[in-house]
Design a protein around this motif. Structure first.
Motif, PDB file in Angstrom:
ATOM      1  N   ILE A 159      -4.507  -0.691  -6.062  1.00  0.00           N
ATOM      2  CA  ILE A 159      -4.205  -0.907  -4.385  1.00  0.00           C
ATOM      3  C   ILE A 159      -5.409  -1.780  -3.881  1.00  0.00           C
ATOM      4  O   ILE A 159      -4.809  -2.840  -3.356  1.00  0.00           O
ATOM      5  CB  ILE A 159      -4.125   0.381  -3.900  1.00  0.00           C
ATOM      6  CG1 ILE A 159      -2.849   1.239  -4.350  1.00  0.00           C
ATOM      7  CG2 ILE A 159      -4.178   0.171  -2.456  1.00  0.00           C
ATOM      8  CD1 ILE A 159      -2.794   2.712  -3.787  1.00  0.00           C
TER       9      ILE A 159
ATOM     10  N   GLN B 135       2.237   4.064  -3.374  1.00  0.00           N
ATOM     11  CA  GLN B 135       1.845   5.409  -3.285  1.00  0.00           C
ATOM     12  C   GLN B 135       3.205   6.170  -3.438  1.00  0.00           C
ATOM     13  O   GLN B 135       3.219   7.581  -3.064  1.00  0.00           O
ATOM     14  CB  GLN B 135       1.011   5.897  -2.243  1.00  0.00           C
ATOM     15  CG  GLN B 135      -0.118   4.952  -2.299  1.00  0.00           C
ATOM     16  CD  GLN B 135      -1.173   5.517  -1.154  1.00  0.00           C
ATOM     17  OE1 GLN B 135      -1.703   6.575  -0.760  1.00  0.00           O
ATOM     18  NE2 GLN B 135      -1.142   4.578  -0.105  1.00  0.00           N
TER      19      GLN B 135
ATOM     20  N   LEU C 185      -5.382   4.202  -9.620  1.00  0.00           N
ATOM     21  CA  LEU C 185      -4.470   3.823  -8.701  1.00  0.00           C
ATOM     22  C   LEU C 185      -5.390   3.111  -7.633  1.00  0.00           C
ATOM     23  O   LEU C 185      -4.719   1.935  -7.007  1.00  0.00           O
ATOM     24  CB  LEU C 185      -3.444   5.031  -8.105  1.00  0.00           C
ATOM     25  CG  LEU C 185      -2.413   4.770  -7.301  1.00  0.00           C
ATOM     26  CD1 LEU C 185      -1.671   3.628  -7.540  1.00  0.00           C
ATOM     27  CD2 LEU C 185      -1.624   5.864  -7.030  1.00  0.00           C
ATOM     28  N   PHE C 186      -6.225   3.645  -7.109  1.00  0.00           N
ATOM     29  CA  PHE C 186      -7.031   3.146  -5.929  1.00  0.00           C
ATOM     30  C   PHE C 186      -7.611   1.733  -6.138  1.00  0.00           C
ATOM     31  O   PHE C 186      -7.216   1.067  -5.337  1.00  0.00           O
ATOM     32  CB  PHE C 186      -8.211   4.161  -5.755  1.00  0.00           C
ATOM     33  CG  PHE C 186      -9.095   3.489  -4.429  1.00  0.00           C
ATOM     34  CD1 PHE C 186      -8.715   3.507  -3.328  1.00  0.00           C
ATOM     35  CD2 PHE C 186     -10.511   3.281  -4.914  1.00  0.00           C
ATOM     36  CE1 PHE C 186      -9.473   2.949  -2.276  1.00  0.00           C
ATOM     37  CE2 PHE C 186     -11.171   2.977  -3.943  1.00  0.00           C
ATOM     38  CZ  PHE C 186     -10.812   2.435  -2.658  1.00  0.00           C
TER      39      PHE C 186
ATOM     40  N   ILE D 152       1.063  -1.134  -0.086  1.00  0.00           N
ATOM     41  CA  ILE D 152       0.110   0.276  -0.007  1.00  0.00           C
ATOM     42  C   ILE D 152       0.785   1.237  -0.017  1.00  0.00           C
ATOM     43  O   ILE D 152       0.551   2.007  -0.852  1.00  0.00           O
ATOM     44  CB  ILE D 152      -0.813   0.023   1.225  1.00  0.00           C
ATOM     45  CG1 ILE D 152      -1.932  -1.371   1.128  1.00  0.00           C
ATOM     46  CG2 ILE D 152      -1.794   1.208   1.273  1.00  0.00           C
ATOM     47  CD1 ILE D 152      -2.812  -1.479   2.354  1.00  0.00           C
TER      48      ILE D 152
ATOM     49  N   ALA E 132      -6.008   8.927 -10.236  1.00  0.00           N
ATOM     50  CA  ALA E 132      -6.423   8.799  -8.701  1.00  0.00           C
ATOM     51  C   ALA E 132      -7.057   7.320  -8.495  1.00  0.00           C
ATOM     52  O   ALA E 132      -6.774   6.490  -7.824  1.00  0.00           O
ATOM     53  CB  ALA E 132      -6.917   9.867  -7.806  1.00  0.00           C
TER      54      ALA E 132
END
Lengths: 285, 326
Positions: B306, B252, B302-303, B248, B299
């Motif tokens: 993850i 990032q 990417l979220f 995680i 964003a």
């Protein structure tokens, strides 16, 4: 046979008794851990000319205070230090207080939806909040908070990790009998929290406080987005020192040394507790 | 109500003895018991709502628009941002960089952390002192660290190149090469986190029952054998936990590549984006190019990545612990 006997007597660990090699490897590792700090101080205590020398000197020079003074001339470093203290101090206080309150409620009080709400908090641990920086920035601009310290403080008032951590500790640390006794004596809930729960969970609160302070002090991305150069935190001031066409490394590394010394001192003073906290968290989590 | 009974059974009994009409004090106290828990947990939910949930959902909304910063009237374009993103070579490049840096950092980091934990678990003198020493890098600020390492890995006068030349090797332009820049950034990450992870692994190691080691010792198992047959298998859940947290964080990664740039202050991640990570690209798109809609799409992608990786890890954990129970 004798080695087995000795091993049993000494208490067996994963790798048996320490050999000299263990100490050698650990020493190398710790020296490696220290080296970048030392290098930073080394360059900061001389002038950038040392970097062009083929074999760099190994002992610090005498220019540290001159270079440090230039840091204060180049960026508003006092202001940055003050800002970082205000932000990290406030965030630490509120995180510990709100986490302890919520932890108390989740661990010791009965209310409808308790389990569901707690599971929700655990799930949010996995949500990387920094991916929401765009709307958060828009919201801060909307409120007129962008550039102000409240824009860095408010989003960090309390964390899911803090609530989780304090609940785990409160479960064991506060006996129901004490709470019941206090209620019989006519204590209000908030007084029970303040006089019974809080003293009992102080060790966990102290560990949470240290972690929160360090995380907040070192935060970079969000302050970079929302604060401006005239009102920086320490991390922003450091970054500002480095960005330019010509990088004066004695100046920049004097800045990193200045920013690191206080947190290093705190770390060395509280190291034992920090280590214990990390290991305790690892076992419980 | 069970609420009161569970907390203060004595008081409920006492209430039965007194006249049925509750006093004001009594009613206040009941109200206190009912409402207080919600008040105590409210701050988290309010803050999370404002800085977690709302931004995440609003990011999804913004990603459907062509939305420039300061734009009063953004145009709705549906999923066009995502279509563009999936055809965007710079995005794929950034994703590759992120994964590459992540692998280069987490794999050696885990291996070294386990070995280090094994050393620390021996009965060494001054155990706490060594642990503090190993954890020291954790106290460093990422920004200071980024600056120091950018200096150490400098192409001309960097200490690392100086050492390479001293032992007769060619200097490396760490920032210019794609792989070399990833290695340098990974070293930075490892330097900060290895000791921290070693302590987490150490805690798990110490929780392993001593009897297991003793039994194996009597059976004649050597140090290495015991390490691979007892310690390592029992560490699996902890290792997976460490992997999830570093995944995680690793996906990032932002500060290290931002400060490693030879052009300080730049968000390019090198002259040809050779070490631009997804978060750095996101930052550049939103706060340098002011394309908020497109950045929001980054964003969200990417979220999702993850979450997917976290889920894979989660099921892996479940399977491994299920195996252990058998």
């Amino acid at each position: 046979m004798t080695t087995i006997h000795k091993g049993l007597k000494r208490g067996v660990s994963a790798l048996g008794k320490p050999r000299r090699a263990t100490y050698v490897v650990l020493t190398i590792f710790v020296l490696g851990s220290l080296f970048p700090f030392y290098w930073s101080f080394l360059v900061a205590s001389r002038d950038s000319g040392m970097l062009t020398e083929r074999v760099p000197p190994f002992l610090p020079g005498g220019n540290f205070f001159a270079n440090a003074a230039r840091v204060f001339d180049t960026v508003p470093f006092w202001k940055a230090l003050g800002n970082s203290l205000i932000v990290s101090g406030t965030v630490t206080l509120t995180t510990v207080l709100f986490s302890a309150l919520a932890g108390f409620a989740f661990a010791k009080l009965r209310f409808r939806g308790r389990n569901g709400l707690f599971v929700f908090i655990v799930i949010t641990l996995a949500v990387p909040t920094q991916l929401g920086i765009i709307p958060l920035f828009m919201a801060m601009s909307e409120f007129g908070w962008a550039g102000g310290l409240q824009s860095v403080i408010v989003p960090n008032l309390v964390t899911a990790f803090g609530v989780f951590w304090m609940r785990q500790y409160t479960l064991d640390a506060v006996p129901y009998e004490l709470i019941e006794a206090a209620r019989v004596d006519g204590c209000s809930m908030i007084r029970i929290f303040w006089n019974v729960c809080l003293p009992a969970v102080r060790p966990a609160a102290a560990i949470l406080a240290m972690f929160t302070f360090m995380t907040s002090w070192n935060d970079f991305l969000w302050p970079l987005v929302v604060l401006d150069a005239g009102n920086p935190t320490v991390q922003l001031a450091l970054e500002k020192l480095q960005s330019g066409y010509y990088v004066d490394y004695s100046l920049v590394l004097a800045g990193t040394t200045l920013a690191t010394i206080p947190i290093l001192i705190v770390f060395l003073l509280l190291g034992r507790q920090i280590v214990a906290g990390i290991m305790q968290g690892a076992v419980k989590g | 109500m069970t609420v009161v009974d569970k907390i203060a059974p004595d008081e409920a009994k006492a209430g039965a003895r007194t006249p049925p009409r509750p006093t004001l004090r009594h009613r206040l106290s009941r109200w206190d018991v009912k409402v207080s828990p919600y008040l105590y947990i409210a701050p988290f939910f309010v803050v999370f709502g404002i800085v977690g949930l709302f931004p995440l959902l609003y990011t999804a909304y913004v990603s459907l628009f062509s939305w420039e910063a300061g734009d009063d009237d953004p145009t709705f374009i549906g999923l066009d941002n995502f279509k563009e993103l999936f055809a965007d070579t710079q995005f794929w490049n950034a994703l590759e960089n992120t994964v590459s840096i992540f692998l280069l950092s987490s794999v050696p980091q885990l291996i070294i952390a386990v070995l280090l934990a094994a050393l620390l678990s021996a009965r060494i003198r001054g155990a706490t002192g060594w642990r503090v020493g190993v954890l020291l890098p954790y106290a460093a600020s990422l920004v200071a660290l980024g600056i120091i390492f950018a200096n150490l890995f400098g192409p001309k006068y960097g200490l690392v190149n100086g050492l390479l030349q001293t032992i007769g090797l060619d200097p490396v332009d760490w920032q210019a090469g794609r792989f070399s820049s990833h290695v340098a950034i990974a070293i930075m990450v490892n330097w900060r986190w290895t000791g921290y992870n070693a302590l987490i692994v150490l805690a798990a190691m110490q929780a392993i029952p001593k009897e297991l080691h003793e039994a194996a010792l009597i059976d004649g198992a050597g140090t290495a054998r015991r390490f691979f047959s007892i310690t390592l298998p029992l560490l699996k859940p902890t290792l997976i936990f460490v992997t999830i947290t570093s995944t995680i964080g690793g996906l990032q990664i932002f500060t290290e590549p931002k400060l490693f740039d030879a052009m300080p202050g730049s968000n390019n991640g090198g002259s040809s984006n050779q070490f631009q990570t997804v978060t750095l690209y996101l930052y550049q798109t939103a706060f340098e190019n002011y394309e908020l809609g497109y950045a929001s799409a980054i964003a969200w992608v990417l979220f999702v990545i993850i979450v997917l990786i976290a889920l894979v890890n989660f099921f892996l954990t479940g399977r491994l612990t299920a195996v252990k129970k058998k």
